[in-house]
Motif scaffolding. Sequence first.
Motif, PDB file in Angstrom:
ATOM      1  N   PRO A   1      -7.865 -12.575  27.609  1.00 55.47           N
ATOM      2  CA  PRO A   1      -8.341 -13.194  26.361  1.00 55.47           C
ATOM      3  C   PRO A   1      -7.964 -14.662  26.259  1.00 55.47           C
ATOM      4  O   PRO A   1      -8.583 -15.419  25.519  1.00 55.47           O
ATOM      5  N   PHE A   2      -6.945 -15.078  27.042  1.00 54.61           N
ATOM      6  CA  PHE A   2      -6.561 -16.482  27.048  1.00 54.61           C
ATOM      7  C   PHE A   2      -7.676 -17.341  27.650  1.00 54.61           C
ATOM      8  O   PHE A   2      -7.877 -18.489  27.228  1.00 54.61           O
ATOM      9  N   LEU A   3      -8.393 -16.795  28.631  1.00 55.10           N
ATOM     10  CA  LEU A   3      -9.516 -17.516  29.219  1.00 55.10           C
ATOM     11  C   LEU A   3     -10.769 -17.397  28.354  1.00 55.10           C
ATOM     12  O   LEU A   3     -11.497 -18.371  28.153  1.00 55.10           O
TER      13      LEU A   3
ATOM     14  N   LEU B   1      -8.094 -14.340  19.657  1.00 57.22           N
ATOM     15  CA  LEU B   1      -6.743 -14.823  19.360  1.00 57.22           C
ATOM     16  C   LEU B   1      -5.816 -13.672  18.983  1.00 57.22           C
ATOM     17  O   LEU B   1      -4.623 -13.685  19.317  1.00 57.22           O
ATOM     18  N   GLU B   2      -6.357 -12.682  18.279  1.00 54.48           N
ATOM     19  CA  GLU B   2      -5.554 -11.497  17.945  1.00 54.48           C
ATOM     20  C   GLU B   2      -5.144 -10.756  19.213  1.00 54.48           C
ATOM     21  O   GLU B   2      -4.029 -10.231  19.302  1.00 54.48           O
ATOM     22  N   GLN B   3      -6.030 -10.709  20.204  1.00 52.03           N
ATOM     23  CA  GLN B   3      -5.691 -10.075  21.470  1.00 52.03           C
ATOM     24  C   GLN B   3      -4.595 -10.864  22.188  1.00 52.03           C
ATOM     25  O   GLN B   3      -3.690 -10.279  22.802  1.00 52.03           O
TER      26      GLN B   3
ATOM     27  N   ASP C   1      -1.392 -10.054  20.503  1.00 50.70           N
ATOM     28  CA  ASP C   1      -0.947  -8.719  20.872  1.00 50.70           C
ATOM     29  C   ASP C   1      -0.222  -8.747  22.214  1.00 50.70           C
ATOM     30  O   ASP C   1       0.813  -8.086  22.393  1.00 50.70           O
ATOM     31  N   ILE C   2      -0.747  -9.523  23.159  1.00 46.83           N
ATOM     32  CA  ILE C   2      -0.077  -9.650  24.458  1.00 46.83           C
ATOM     33  C   ILE C   2       1.285 -10.310  24.292  1.00 46.83           C
ATOM     34  O   ILE C   2       2.274  -9.894  24.906  1.00 46.83           O
ATOM     35  N   ALA C   3       1.356 -11.341  23.447  1.00 43.80           N
ATOM     36  CA  ALA C   3       2.644 -12.007  23.199  1.00 43.80           C
ATOM     37  C   ALA C   3       3.647 -11.032  22.599  1.00 43.80           C
ATOM     38  O   ALA C   3       4.834 -11.037  22.962  1.00 43.80           O
ATOM     39  N   SER C   4       3.187 -10.155  21.703  1.00 44.60           N
ATOM     40  CA  SER C   4       4.070  -9.151  21.095  1.00 44.60           C
ATOM     41  C   SER C   4       4.555  -8.156  22.148  1.00 44.60           C
ATOM     42  O   SER C   4       5.719  -7.740  22.143  1.00 44.60           O
ATOM     43  N   ARG C   5       3.664  -7.771  23.057  1.00 39.84           N
ATOM     44  CA  ARG C   5       4.064  -6.844  24.115  1.00 39.84           C
ATOM     45  C   ARG C   5       5.091  -7.475  25.042  1.00 39.84           C
ATOM     46  O   ARG C   5       6.013  -6.794  25.509  1.00 39.84           O
TER      47      ARG C   5
ATOM     48  N   GLN D   1       2.894 -21.142  18.091  1.00 38.72           N
ATOM     49  CA  GLN D   1       2.599 -22.324  17.279  1.00 38.72           C
ATOM     50  C   GLN D   1       1.178 -22.830  17.522  1.00 38.72           C
ATOM     51  O   GLN D   1       0.472 -23.194  16.575  1.00 38.72           O
ATOM     52  N   SER D   2       0.751 -22.826  18.770  1.00 32.94           N
ATOM     53  CA  SER D   2      -0.593 -23.310  19.098  1.00 32.94           C
ATOM     54  C   SER D   2      -1.661 -22.389  18.520  1.00 32.94           C
ATOM     55  O   SER D   2      -2.670 -22.863  17.973  1.00 32.94           O
ATOM     56  N   MET D   3      -1.461 -21.075  18.633  1.00 30.71           N
ATOM     57  CA  MET D   3      -2.440 -20.130  18.087  1.00 30.71           C
ATOM     58  C   MET D   3      -2.491 -20.210  16.565  1.00 30.71           C
ATOM     59  O   MET D   3      -3.567 -20.131  15.966  1.00 30.71           O
ATOM     60  N   SER D   4      -1.328 -20.374  15.954  1.00 37.01           N
ATOM     61  CA  SER D   4      -1.294 -20.485  14.492  1.00 37.01           C
ATOM     62  C   SER D   4      -2.020 -21.743  14.029  1.00 37.01           C
ATOM     63  O   SER D   4      -2.834 -21.691  13.089  1.00 37.01           O
ATOM     64  N   ARG D   5      -1.766 -22.871  14.673  1.00 33.50           N
ATOM     65  CA  ARG D   5      -2.421 -24.124  14.295  1.00 33.50           C
ATOM     66  C   ARG D   5      -3.932 -24.039  14.563  1.00 33.50           C
ATOM     67  O   ARG D   5      -4.735 -24.520  13.749  1.00 33.50           O
ATOM     68  N   LEU D   6      -4.316 -23.433  15.671  1.00 33.10           N
ATOM     69  CA  LEU D   6      -5.739 -23.271  15.975  1.00 33.10           C
ATOM     70  C   LEU D   6      -6.424 -22.440  14.905  1.00 33.10           C
ATOM     71  O   LEU D   6      -7.538 -22.764  14.461  1.00 33.10           O
ATOM     72  N   GLY D   7      -5.758 -21.371  14.462  1.00 32.86           N
ATOM     73  CA  GLY D   7      -6.330 -20.537  13.406  1.00 32.86           C
ATOM     74  C   GLY D   7      -6.523 -21.294  12.107  1.00 32.86           C
ATOM     75  O   GLY D   7      -7.545 -21.130  11.419  1.00 32.86           O
ATOM     76  N   VAL D   8      -5.563 -22.149  11.771  1.00 29.35           N
ATOM     77  CA  VAL D   8      -5.657 -22.938  10.537  1.00 29.35           C
ATOM     78  C   VAL D   8      -6.826 -23.924  10.617  1.00 29.35           C
ATOM     79  O   VAL D   8      -7.613 -24.061   9.659  1.00 29.35           O
TER      80      VAL D   8
END
Length: 669
Positions: free
Chosen positions: A198-200, A234-236, A239-243, A266-273
């Motif tokens: 999902p990162f790609l 991004l949720e996927q 999820d990988i980061a949590s695992r 931090q990057s995923m959170s800022r991207l979501g915002v």
Amino acid sequence: MSLDSIMAEIHLSLTNTPTFSDIRYLRAIIALIRPQQPDDTQRATDNLRALCYVLRQQPAWRKSFRQYLIQIVTTRKLVHLLTDTGITLNNGFWSAGAERLFSKFLPPLVNDDYIKDIFGQIFDQKTDHRWVNAVADDIWHDLIRSIGFRTHKARHTHAMLANEVLNAIQVLSYRITNIGLEAELVRNYPDIENFESPFLRQNDGINEYVIRYREWLTDQRIVRDDSKHIEVLLEQCKDIASRIRRTAAIAGVSVSLTRLLLRLDQSMSRLGVLLALLDSRDTTTSINIAIGLFKELVNANNKRHSLRQLMQTNTELLSLQVTERAGKSGEHYVTNTRAEWFDMLNSALGAGFIVGFMAMIKILFGTIALAPFGYALLYSANYSFGFMLVHVLHFTIATKQPAMTAALIAKAIDEGQQKLDELVELIVRVFRSQLIAIIGNIGLAMPTAFAIAWAWHGIYGQHLVSPEKAQYLLHDLDPFGSLALPHAAIAGVCLFLSGLISGYYDNKASYSHIPARLRQLSWLRKLLGEQRLFNITDYIGNNLGALAGNFFFGIMLGSIGQLGKFFGLPIDIRHITFSSANFAFALAGMDNHMSWHLAAYSLFGILLIGLVNLAVSFSLALLVALRSRRVSFGNGGNLLRLLMRRFFSGTRDFFLPAKMSDKAPEAKS
């Protein structure tokens, strides 16, 4: 300058120079809004309301101020503020720490072409984030409404800002992709290579989204796509980061992995915002998102040079792992049954026996004429190898317990803050285990030292400790006439640090696969043989933390006093078990001629030294364990009352576990 004069100056400057974008007036306005006390939210709110009032009452100033802000933003690059501020840099922990430390003495160069740089000049007080975040969102919302949106180039301005945000989104997306391909992440989650990452995929989705959005900016008749499919990707990723974090809880973690995961979050959170900001269809939602982002940026900007913030954010996962592993070790120091209680007593007695000999060796080393470094080397070797021997023989040093049991109590508080009764029972078990360990240590350390002293006298015809040395040893036990208690506190800090070191090396043994790597050494296999190599490496994997903790604890105890002498500082250590052994050596050195009040006073000093040892190490370990879990405990009063009630209703349980026959009726009831 007053608010009116600043607004008049802005209006005049724009009249003379329509492209005016100097930030000095904006800095002056923020300085007027800023309260003298950073926590004075009411004053900041009143100042913002005054600004809103002025803007509403003076349409010309309102228009000029709006144009002034637009000029500031559109004539500079916005992307770096959105992609760098509040997001961990792509460098190592130590280099980041050195950079922050260096910037305190020589601030980085400010480039006026970047909003990221001038943002730090506008909110240049380290406490600005406190009042900015404390002011209610509706006040900031009112300020934005007061400034207004109507401008003769509204569409052009919106397109410029939107393009900057789109550039930031692409940068963040590429960064997330890069982190997702990092070898350390793949190593901790190999399954990521077995399916489409999902990162790609999120990067492909972002690039397509950016193209479509820019087409819409050019021709708004085109239907604009939303970012729902990107949010799923991004949720996927999350999820990988949590695992990976869950895997780290078992396999261990490093500072570099923690830093990678932090940068990813931090990057995923800022991207979501930013995606939410571009996707919003109404003004109110856009303003609310922008206010939240603004507060986040001010907070991050104020802390960009903070070493404390760097330590907290970059070592959080590691500190949790260290204290978690210390907590698991702490489970072995808590007795539940009478049989375990007697095992603890025997274990403590064994340690006391060894400490008696360690104290003798230290006294003998003290008779050699050496430089401070020589004494530090010999004392450290004596302490380190002695403590390691205690561990190898499965004996227990009482003062090592608090640093371990504190993490266990913190875990209990975190997992069930409302279960105070269970917490009380855990504290009772910890208390009696600690008490019997102290009794066991002292109970055999003193007789062993006393027997060694008289055996030495019988063999060599003279005392191991001269009367003058005996007086010196007794003076070191004086709780009020010497620095015994501050020195005991230093020993408590060393005990706390040894607990952290133990947890760190337990984590390192697991994360770095040290046993498996040792088994790969062909020369070691030839030297030891297959089975012996497996047994030794397995022992190292299970005990590296304890051995390292004891080794470094010994170095700290052996070197601190000599460092004090070298630098002319009154620092040393006092440890309850060694102090009790020294008391026995002093008693024998005085031919047992010691007044009862001197003996009682010395024993009282030993007791206070022990209390300080335990209190300092336990409180520091508990504080770190609670902070690593982000737990605060506000039931101290209730817990104390329950402990007092438990003490009076079952005093014996604080000192001796109940027999199995006593527990049976309780279980039935």
